[in-house]
Design an enzyme around this catalytic site. Structure first.
Site: not given
Length: 360
Positions: A111, A162, A223
């Site tokens: 992707d 993250k 992305d």
């Protein structure tokens, strides 16, 4: 390097309803399934054998691409009975690889649209003697990504999930979803269970003292996990901002595929794609959007940064901005749908039912 693995098993949940009937890598981008662009770029870099790790709607890949000979490739397909994650998928297809233990194997997430210099990543892998080499890219706001700091030689020093606070943002480098593995490393991934390369394999290798090398390549990178990003990626391919040898036509403001019908006074701009058998009516204005095969856009409609699903209908004077219309859906005349609106497959929106402004 002659072979690669493409990870194309994801469910594409963030892209629904676009992925209700179509797996994410098979969604059309610039007129062809997105996977076509990845296969073509791998072939241009010298790859000739690619194993597709499939899972969700796995049955649609092979009927379209076959053995890959039309692209100058040898394609094989391996289907996971249960989703195995990125690492588990690699281990699951390892038996189809031809490479020796010390040879490089290219790995792509299915992707990511990128202008990565694939040959440069392989050269970096070979010259540094790395066990795994990672494509890294820099982003302005890395909070939504895993951070990958490196030392002065490019060797990876950590994998940081993250970040939650400004103090945790120690680099703007993130994992960009393309790797070169030493074949023997793939064989060490546990078999028969879900494994994430990002959360388990890479941190585990680092802890064991393996050499993980980062190569920062800040060319085009996107992305495609959300509808807005997917629509933008398709437009960028048409406009020539994102490189691909698989775009079926010249780069420019519009791409109209054979058998599509576009009224002479309709205006298509911003990398808009009109798929085969689609119809765009008089006076319609479409910018930066994709109209999939068999869809109908009524006269006077204004569509911006949106995806119109296969065989769906958009009525006269309807305004769409940042919207997704699922396959077979119908949006009646004089509607006004704004950013983030998703109309599900086969749904029907009556005339004038949704508005953000007066009907005067």
């Amino acid at each position: 390097m002659t072979e690669a693995i493409l990870l194309v098993g994801g469910r594409g949940t963030r892209l629904r309803p676009l992925t209700v009937h179509t797996p994410k890598p098979m969604l059309p981008a610039a007129g062809v399934p997105f996977l076509t662009h990845q296969l073509a770029r791998a072939r241009a870099a010298g790859v000739d054998h690619i194993v597709l790790a499939t899972s969700y709607l796995a049955e649609v890949f092979e009927p379209y691409f076959g053995d890959g000979s039309s692209l100058g490739l040898h394609l094989e397909y391996v289907t996971e009975e249960e989703p195995l994650g990125t690492g588990g998928a690699l281990r699951n297809v390892a038996g189809r690889l031809h490479s020796g233990p010390e040879q490089p194997v290219l790995v792509f997430n299915g992707d990511i649209l990128t202008g990565l210099d694939i040959r440069a990543l392989v050269r970096t892998h070979e010259t540094t003697g790395a066990d795994v080499s990672l494509h890294l890219t820099r982003v302005t706001d890395p909070r939504a990504y895993g951070l990958v700091p490196t030392d002065a030689t490019g060797r990876v020093t950590a994998f940081l999930e993250k970040p939650q606070t400004p103090e945790e943002i120690v680099t703007d480098q993130i994992n960009a979803g393309a790797y070169v593995f030493r074949r023997s490393v793939i064989d060490t991934i546990p078999a028969g269970r879900p494994v994430s390369v990002e959360r388990e394999t890479f941190p585990g290798l680092l802890a064991a003292g393996a050499h993980l090398q980062g190569m920062v390549d800040s060319t085009y990178w996107l992305d495609l996990g959300t509808p807005a990003a997917f629509v933008r990626g398709s437009a960028d391919l048409v406009l020539g901002r994102a490189p691909s040898p698989a775009v079926p036509g010249r780069c420019g403001d519009r791409l109209v595929l054979p058998t599509a019908e576009v009224a002479t006074d309709a205006k298509l701009t911003g990398g808009t794609v009109v798929g085969e058998g689609a119809c765009v009516g008089e006076g319609a204005r479409i910018s930066g959007s994709t109209v999939l095969s068999g869809a109908v856009v009524g006269p006077g409609a204004v569509i911006t940064d949106s995806m119109i699903g296969a065989h769906s209908r958009v009525g006269r004077r309807t305004i769409l901005t940042g919207a997704v219309i699922g396959d077979g859906a119908s949006v009646g005349p004089d509607n006004e749908l704004r950013e983030g609106t998703r109309i599900w497959c086969d749904a029907h929106i009556p005339a004038g039912a949704v508005r953000f402004s007066s009907d005067e």
